[in-house]
Design a protein around this motif. Sequence first.
Motif, PDB file in Angstrom:
ATOM      1  N   ASN A 130      26.180   2.525  22.517  1.00 17.70           N
ATOM      2  CA  ASN A 130      26.325   2.105  24.130  1.00 17.70           C
ATOM      3  C   ASN A 130      25.580   2.068  24.956  1.00 17.70           C
ATOM      4  OD1 ASN A 130      29.179   3.959  23.153  1.00 17.70           O
ATOM      5  ND2 ASN A 130      28.300   5.282  22.091  1.00 17.70           N
ATOM      6  N   ASN A 131      24.518   1.191  25.033  1.00 18.68           N
ATOM      7  CA  ASN A 131      23.571   1.098  26.056  1.00 18.68           C
ATOM      8  C   ASN A 131      24.199   0.468  26.673  1.00 18.68           C
ATOM      9  OD1 ASN A 131      21.181   1.582  25.650  1.00 18.68           O
ATOM     10  ND2 ASN A 131      20.291  -0.187  24.941  1.00 18.68           N
ATOM     11  N   ASN A 132      23.456   0.536  28.262  1.00 18.55           N
ATOM     12  CA  ASN A 132      23.715  -0.387  29.814  1.00 18.55           C
ATOM     13  C   ASN A 132      24.031  -1.993  28.856  1.00 18.55           C
ATOM     14  OD1 ASN A 132      24.467   2.143  30.479  1.00 18.55           O
ATOM     15  ND2 ASN A 132      22.172   1.893  31.760  1.00 18.55           N
ATOM     16  N   SER A 133      24.876  -2.513  29.330  1.00 25.24           N
ATOM     17  CA  SER A 133      24.845  -4.207  29.459  1.00 25.24           C
ATOM     18  C   SER A 133      23.609  -4.376  30.502  1.00 25.24           C
ATOM     19  CB  SER A 133      26.376  -4.820  30.218  1.00 25.24           C
ATOM     20  OG  SER A 133      26.523  -4.066  31.286  1.00 25.24           O
ATOM     21  N   GLY A 134      23.745  -6.003  30.572  1.00 29.47           N
ATOM     22  CA  GLY A 134      22.663  -6.720  31.059  1.00 29.47           C
ATOM     23  C   GLY A 134      21.234  -6.629  31.062  1.00 29.47           C
ATOM     24  N   GLU A 135      20.145  -6.583  31.388  1.00 34.09           N
ATOM     25  CA  GLU A 135      18.812  -6.693  30.827  1.00 34.09           C
ATOM     26  C   GLU A 135      18.518  -5.940  30.386  1.00 34.09           C
ATOM     27  OE1 GLU A 135      15.927  -7.889  34.534  1.00 34.09           O
ATOM     28  OE2 GLU A 135      17.401  -9.152  34.647  1.00 34.09           O
ATOM     29  N   ALA A 136      19.386  -4.387  29.416  1.00 33.57           N
ATOM     30  CA  ALA A 136      18.440  -3.383  28.999  1.00 33.57           C
ATOM     31  C   ALA A 136      19.046  -4.299  27.692  1.00 33.57           C
ATOM     32  CB  ALA A 136      19.989  -2.707  28.881  1.00 33.57           C
ATOM     33  N   PRO A 137      18.376  -3.963  27.138  1.00 34.30           N
ATOM     34  CA  PRO A 137      18.246  -4.615  25.136  1.00 34.30           C
ATOM     35  C   PRO A 137      19.889  -4.416  24.433  1.00 34.30           C
ATOM     36  CG  PRO A 137      16.120  -2.747  25.013  1.00 34.30           C
ATOM     37  CD  PRO A 137      17.552  -2.807  26.358  1.00 34.30           C
ATOM     38  N   ASN A 187       9.661  -0.949  17.725  1.00 33.37           N
ATOM     39  CA  ASN A 187       8.874  -0.247  16.898  1.00 33.37           C
ATOM     40  C   ASN A 187       6.942  -0.807  17.009  1.00 33.37           C
ATOM     41  OD1 ASN A 187       6.905  -0.299  14.256  1.00 33.37           O
ATOM     42  ND2 ASN A 187       7.942  -1.779  13.278  1.00 33.37           N
ATOM     43  N   GLY A 188       6.945   0.376  17.457  1.00 32.27           N
ATOM     44  CA  GLY A 188       5.681   0.058  18.556  1.00 32.27           C
ATOM     45  C   GLY A 188       5.897  -0.058  20.062  1.00 32.27           C
ATOM     46  N   GLU A 189       5.447  -1.073  20.342  1.00 25.36           N
ATOM     47  CA  GLU A 189       5.579  -2.027  20.744  1.00 25.36           C
ATOM     48  C   GLU A 189       6.225  -3.319  21.219  1.00 25.36           C
ATOM     49  OE1 GLU A 189       4.800  -0.845  24.184  1.00 25.36           O
ATOM     50  OE2 GLU A 189       4.032   0.640  22.622  1.00 25.36           O
ATOM     51  N   ALA A 190       6.579  -3.521  20.096  1.00 25.27           N
ATOM     52  CA  ALA A 190       7.437  -5.077  19.800  1.00 25.27           C
ATOM     53  C   ALA A 190       8.744  -5.014  19.539  1.00 25.27           C
ATOM     54  CB  ALA A 190       6.960  -5.123  18.607  1.00 25.27           C
ATOM     55  N   TYR A 191       9.533  -6.162  20.590  1.00 23.02           N
ATOM     56  CA  TYR A 191      11.131  -5.098  20.143  1.00 23.02           C
ATOM     57  C   TYR A 191      11.893  -6.622  18.951  1.00 23.02           C
ATOM     58  CZ  TYR A 191      10.945  -2.549  24.278  1.00 23.02           C
ATOM     59  OH  TYR A 191      10.890  -2.312  25.609  1.00 23.02           O
ATOM     60  N   ASN A 192      12.777  -6.408  17.511  1.00 17.27           N
ATOM     61  CA  ASN A 192      13.728  -6.530  17.040  1.00 17.27           C
ATOM     62  C   ASN A 192      14.207  -6.738  16.944  1.00 17.27           C
ATOM     63  OD1 ASN A 192      10.562  -8.071  15.552  1.00 17.27           O
ATOM     64  ND2 ASN A 192       9.795  -6.272  16.206  1.00 17.27           N
ATOM     65  N   ASN A 193      15.257  -8.007  16.592  1.00 21.93           N
ATOM     66  CA  ASN A 193      16.450  -7.692  16.621  1.00 21.93           C
ATOM     67  C   ASN A 193      16.997  -7.956  14.575  1.00 21.93           C
ATOM     68  OD1 ASN A 193      16.401  -9.935  17.862  1.00 21.93           O
ATOM     69  ND2 ASN A 193      18.394 -10.661  16.305  1.00 21.93           N
ATOM     70  N   PRO A 231      13.695   5.040  31.135  1.00 24.44           N
ATOM     71  CA  PRO A 231      13.733   3.643  32.256  1.00 24.44           C
ATOM     72  C   PRO A 231      12.615   3.506  30.676  1.00 24.44           C
ATOM     73  CG  PRO A 231      12.695   5.614  33.181  1.00 24.44           C
ATOM     74  CD  PRO A 231      13.789   6.054  32.052  1.00 24.44           C
ATOM     75  N   ASP A 232      12.858   2.217  30.477  1.00 27.90           N
ATOM     76  CA  ASP A 232      12.341   1.185  29.714  1.00 27.90           C
ATOM     77  C   ASP A 232      11.497   0.525  31.017  1.00 27.90           C
ATOM     78  OD1 ASP A 232      10.407  -0.862  28.626  1.00 27.90           O
ATOM     79  OD2 ASP A 232      12.047  -0.618  26.081  1.00 27.90           O
ATOM     80  N   PRO A 233      10.281   0.231  31.170  1.00 27.24           N
ATOM     81  CA  PRO A 233       9.170  -0.827  32.290  1.00 27.24           C
ATOM     82  C   PRO A 233       9.953  -2.173  31.771  1.00 27.24           C
ATOM     83  CG  PRO A 233       7.690   0.266  30.514  1.00 27.24           C
ATOM     84  CD  PRO A 233       9.244   0.618  30.564  1.00 27.24           C
ATOM     85  N   ASN A 234      10.098  -2.862  30.224  1.00 29.29           N
ATOM     86  CA  ASN A 234       9.426  -3.702  30.162  1.00 29.29           C
ATOM     87  C   ASN A 234      11.297  -4.490  30.430  1.00 29.29           C
ATOM     88  OD1 ASN A 234       7.308  -4.244  28.509  1.00 29.29           O
ATOM     89  ND2 ASN A 234       8.210  -2.839  27.514  1.00 29.29           N
TER      90      ASN A 234
END
Length: 280
Positions: free
Chosen positions: A59-66, A137-143, A95-98
């Motif tokens: 249920n994450n927000n759409s747009g620029e969010a993951p 994962n830490g500071e890294a984003y992966n899908n 809130p995610d600054p990235n």
Amino acid sequence: MRSPVLSTFLISFLLISFTSFTQDVSPVQWQVNTSVEGRQHTLSIKALLPKNVQIFSRNNNSGEAPIGAQLTFDTSLAPLLKDSIVETGALQENPDPNFDNATVRYFSDSVVWQQVFEAPSADSLNIQGTISYFIKNGEAYNNYTEPFRITSFQKKQGIINTSDNNLGQNLQSKSLLWIFFASFAGGLLALLTPCVYSMIPVTVSFFTKRSKTRKEGIRNAAYYSVSIVLIFTVLGFVLTYVFGPGVLNKLATNWIANLFFFLLFLIFGLSFLGAFEITL
């Protein structure tokens, strides 16, 4: 002056470096099971997260969010779906600054997704599909995308088709000697894969053509083998320790790194074909 040890080590280093950059295993462990009540089969998929790993909510927000987690099922199961997927767990919002401080919803311990299927009868039901999910994962984003399958009758545990994840769960109860021989056997089986099997004639001809005697050929092959072991161990440990577990995925998806290795292997390929000779 040609140095067989140095040139063999260099070729091994470049080959293993490129292979290592393309490997990235999800740290998420999965549990799949079903329960049956009458004609209703309830599928439960649980994600277990190690420390410092977050998985983003459906249920994450759409747009620029993951992108949130998505469960898709085989098209044959569409008429059997009952209600929508239920998500349970300790949901967090921050809130995610990235992502321009957009509010993201995620889980940092575990999360369970449940879907009910209503079968025409109380007989068994074959359920298969995929889980697409986004983690931090830490500071890294992966899908990642994980296929799964399960045959539902009474209560049955299913299979997530990610051999690395399942292997990680099962190895906890195994001895080091068992792990060694299992890894060795897996390496032998890997020789049959298309990307490795096709390289065997090139590798064999490399040692036979450059070696004047049988003893020299064995020595060069030993240099090659030891180089691979050292490179896998040292390179993997140093990169992961210094830059974190996400560095290999970043290198694998970086266009500059991919272009560099493409040109490098193109040069090596022309050299193997006899266009010119590389000397050290």
